[in-house]
Write a protein that holds these residues in place. Structure first.
Motif, mmCIF file in Angstrom:
data_model
loop_
_atom_site.group_PDB
_atom_site.id
_atom_site.type_symbol
_atom_site.label_atom_id
_atom_site.label_comp_id
_atom_site.label_asym_id
_atom_site.label_seq_id
_atom_site.Cartn_x
_atom_site.Cartn_y
_atom_site.Cartn_z
ATOM 1 N N GLU A 86 47.277 -6.289 11.255
ATOM 2 C CA GLU A 86 47.764 -7.228 10.244
ATOM 3 C C GLU A 86 49.212 -7.691 10.469
ATOM 4 O O GLU A 86 49.489 -8.895 10.460
ATOM 5 C CB GLU A 86 47.632 -6.605 8.844
ATOM 6 C CG GLU A 86 46.202 -6.497 8.353
ATOM 7 C CD GLU A 86 45.486 -5.224 8.783
ATOM 8 O OE1 GLU A 86 44.416 -4.931 8.219
ATOM 9 O OE2 GLU A 86 45.998 -4.529 9.699
ATOM 10 N N VAL A 87 50.139 -6.761 10.630
ATOM 11 C CA VAL A 87 51.542 -7.162 10.773
ATOM 12 C C VAL A 87 51.767 -7.889 12.093
ATOM 13 O O VAL A 87 52.541 -8.851 12.171
ATOM 14 C CB VAL A 87 52.483 -5.949 10.642
ATOM 15 C CG1 VAL A 87 53.934 -6.373 10.816
ATOM 16 C CG2 VAL A 87 52.311 -5.292 9.270
ATOM 17 N N LEU A 90 50.723 -11.381 11.626
ATOM 18 C CA LEU A 90 51.708 -12.123 10.837
ATOM 19 C C LEU A 90 52.907 -12.511 11.695
ATOM 20 O O LEU A 90 53.412 -13.635 11.605
ATOM 21 C CB LEU A 90 52.151 -11.289 9.634
ATOM 22 C CG LEU A 90 53.152 -11.932 8.674
ATOM 23 C CD1 LEU A 90 52.656 -13.286 8.180
ATOM 24 C CD2 LEU A 90 53.430 -11.007 7.495
ATOM 25 N N MET A 113 54.414 -17.294 5.792
ATOM 26 C CA MET A 113 54.154 -15.891 5.459
ATOM 27 C C MET A 113 52.955 -15.785 4.519
ATOM 28 O O MET A 113 52.054 -14.951 4.716
ATOM 29 C CB MET A 113 55.377 -15.268 4.784
ATOM 30 C CG MET A 113 56.571 -15.050 5.687
ATOM 31 S SD MET A 113 56.452 -13.577 6.711
ATOM 32 C CE MET A 113 56.886 -12.311 5.551
ATOM 33 N N THR A 117 49.215 -14.465 5.640
ATOM 34 C CA THR A 117 48.756 -13.246 4.978
ATOM 35 C C THR A 117 47.388 -13.469 4.343
ATOM 36 O O THR A 117 46.491 -12.621 4.450
ATOM 37 C CB THR A 117 49.786 -12.798 3.922
ATOM 38 O OG1 THR A 117 51.009 -12.462 4.577
ATOM 39 C CG2 THR A 117 49.292 -11.589 3.147
ATOM 40 N N ILE A 120 44.798 -13.728 7.203
ATOM 41 C CA ILE A 120 44.542 -12.409 7.802
ATOM 42 C C ILE A 120 43.599 -11.603 6.921
ATOM 43 O O ILE A 120 42.659 -10.959 7.398
ATOM 44 C CB ILE A 120 45.877 -11.659 8.017
ATOM 45 C CG1 ILE A 120 46.697 -12.358 9.108
ATOM 46 C CG2 ILE A 120 45.632 -10.193 8.383
ATOM 47 C CD1 ILE A 120 48.161 -11.952 9.124
ATOM 48 N N ALA A 121 43.833 -11.643 5.598
ATOM 49 C CA ALA A 121 42.968 -10.910 4.665
ATOM 50 C C ALA A 121 41.526 -11.389 4.777
ATOM 51 O O ALA A 121 40.586 -10.579 4.834
ATOM 52 C CB ALA A 121 43.474 -11.100 3.230
ATOM 53 N N ILE A 146 44.279 -14.626 -0.512
ATOM 54 C CA ILE A 146 43.929 -13.267 -0.076
ATOM 55 C C ILE A 146 42.534 -12.885 -0.550
ATOM 56 O O ILE A 146 41.723 -12.345 0.204
ATOM 57 C CB ILE A 146 44.967 -12.257 -0.612
ATOM 58 C CG1 ILE A 146 46.303 -12.429 0.117
ATOM 59 C CG2 ILE A 146 44.460 -10.814 -0.442
ATOM 60 C CD1 ILE A 146 47.426 -11.611 -0.487
ATOM 61 N N LEU A 314 47.151 -4.622 4.289
ATOM 62 C CA LEU A 314 47.928 -5.837 4.035
ATOM 63 C C LEU A 314 49.208 -5.556 3.250
ATOM 64 O O LEU A 314 49.992 -6.473 3.008
ATOM 65 C CB LEU A 314 47.061 -6.832 3.248
ATOM 66 C CG LEU A 314 47.196 -8.323 3.579
ATOM 67 C CD1 LEU A 314 46.778 -8.585 5.018
ATOM 68 C CD2 LEU A 314 46.354 -9.159 2.622
ATOM 69 N N CYS A 317 52.480 -6.699 4.872
ATOM 70 C CA CYS A 317 52.552 -8.164 4.880
ATOM 71 C C CYS A 317 52.976 -8.690 3.513
ATOM 72 O O CYS A 317 53.784 -9.627 3.414
ATOM 73 C CB CYS A 317 51.204 -8.752 5.273
ATOM 74 S SG CYS A 317 50.655 -8.349 6.943
ATOM 75 N N LEU A 318 52.423 -8.086 2.439
ATOM 76 C CA LEU A 318 52.803 -8.503 1.081
ATOM 77 C C LEU A 318 54.276 -8.233 0.814
ATOM 78 O O LEU A 318 54.974 -9.043 0.193
ATOM 79 C CB LEU A 318 51.941 -7.775 0.055
ATOM 80 C CG LEU A 318 50.819 -8.568 -0.604
ATOM 81 C CD1 LEU A 318 51.354 -9.653 -1.513
ATOM 82 C CD2 LEU A 318 49.897 -9.168 0.442
ATOM 83 N N CYS A 321 56.182 -10.926 2.319
ATOM 84 C CA CYS A 321 56.091 -12.177 1.561
ATOM 85 C C CYS A 321 57.114 -12.234 0.430
ATOM 86 O O CYS A 321 57.547 -13.320 0.026
ATOM 87 C CB CYS A 321 54.681 -12.339 0.987
ATOM 88 S SG CYS A 321 53.429 -12.793 2.217
#
Length: 358
Positions: A86-87, A90, A113, A117, A120-121, A146, A314, A317-318, A321
């Motif tokens: 995930e990261v 991003l 961002m 994100t 990706i979700a 998401i 995630l 990533c959040l 954001c």
């Protein structure tokens, strides 16, 4: 020498004041609980960025339009991002954004961002990324992208409060890295990617997920004491407790605890978390009386994001954001100093033979 740099003052800032002894966080003149309660994500970003750009447009409209543009730009790259962690996905998405210093680049990075994100979700769940809705608030649209469905008013407000709460927090590792990159005159994108890379580490932005792993491992409040004792005997860290700066309760923990209380889906998990929190604090006070170990922001971050249906992978990533607005503000502040960050070091290695002989 101070290996952790705690006693080294590396910047003067108007952005935030972390008062560790008092357990207080001030963000541009406002206590964090006030900011989280009264400001939307867009208003908090404007608050942080005030004076750092020649002019900042009305962010609800500008961010909405930027999310749409970011989605169109990234469409052809979704398939390449999908297999990455995930990261890492991003970071790759951010590398496609403009690397300039102007406010348009700042808005594009914030939008990227969120869009990345959300994409990706969806891809991690085996679904097609959801296109943004330019008409909605940024946090609302982020949660919709998401989850693939519109959130309730309470859910959207809860995520907004989270993003505002974590928007800035002094000269933490990721912010310091972003300022170092900015001091070289690299663009905003380079600094934000560097900040996200620092955030990836488990000692910084990677802790909320393990909080849930800990709660899962304990399972029930009546099992907490034995589990905690065994963990401490093994020398394990209790996730969600202790902080590098705060010597009392992290004020952000109480903000997020209050936010979680507003979500009906969190009631069972919240009750368990509160019961376990009390037992952990009692045990830490008894076992480590010389250390001030209290609840930090990660503990209730984990409960909140789980209640909002955010996958654990995630969480970092959040966090990015929300923190990206702070990184951008610090980058602009650092540029104003005109000074390259270049600390000194003490050499402790071997010397050439002729130097030793002399």
């Amino acid at each position: 020498m101070d290996a952790g740099l705690e006693k080294v003052v590396a910047a003067e800032t108007v952005l935030s004041d972390v008062q560790g002894a008092e357990g207080r966080l001030i963000i541009r003149g406002k206590d964090v609980d006030t900011l989280a309660r009264e400001f939307t994500f867009e208003q908090a970003a404007s608050h942080l960025w005030a004076g750092f750009f020649d002019a900042t447009p009305e962010l609800r409209t500008a961010l909405g339009e930027a999310r749409v543009k970011a989605f169109e730009r990234m469409k052809q790259d979704f398939a390449r991002l999908a297999p990455l962690p995930e990261v890492d996905a991003l970071r790759a998405a951010l590398s496609l954004a403009p690397d300039r210093h102007d406010v348009a680049a700042a808005i594009d990075l914030v939008a990227t961002m969120a869009v990345a994100t959300g994409a990706i979700a969806q891809m991690k769940a085996g679904r097609t990324p959801v296109a943004p809705d330019a008409s909605t608030l940024h946090g609302t649209d982020l949660l919709r992208m998401i989850r693939g469905e519109a959130p309730s008013t309470e859910e959207a407000r809860a995520l907004d409060a989270y993003l505002v709460t974590i928007s800035d927090h002094g000269l933490n590792a990721s912010t310091f890295v972003a300022r170092c990159v900015a001091s070289t005159r690299a663009g905003l994108g380079s600094a934000v990617i560097a900040g996200l890379s620092a955030l990836k580490g488990p000692l910084h932005g990677g802790a909320p997920g393990p909080v849930l792993d800990m709660l899962d491992g304990i399972g029930a409040a009546d099992r907490a004491e034995g589990w905690i004792r065994n963990a401490l005997d093994r020398g394990e860290r209790l996730m969600g407790f202790g902080h590098r700066v705060y010597r009392t309760r992290d004020p952000r923990a109480d903000v997020l605890k209050s936010v979680v209380n507003s979500l009906p889906t969190s009631s069972g998990r919240l009750a368990l978390a509160q019961a376990i929190e009390g037992r952990i604090l009692q045990k830490l006070a008894a076992e480590k009386p010389d250390r001030k170990l209290d609840t930090n922001v990660e503990y209730y971050t984990a409960i909140l994001l789980e209640a909002l249906g955010i996958p654990r992978g995630l969480f970092t990533c959040l966090f990015g954001c929300g923190r990206v607005t702070g990184w951008i503000a610090h980058v602009r502040e650092q540029l104003g100093t005109g000074r390259l960050v270049r600390p000194a070091s003490t050499y402790v290695g071997p010397m050439p033979a002729d130097s030793v002989a002399a």
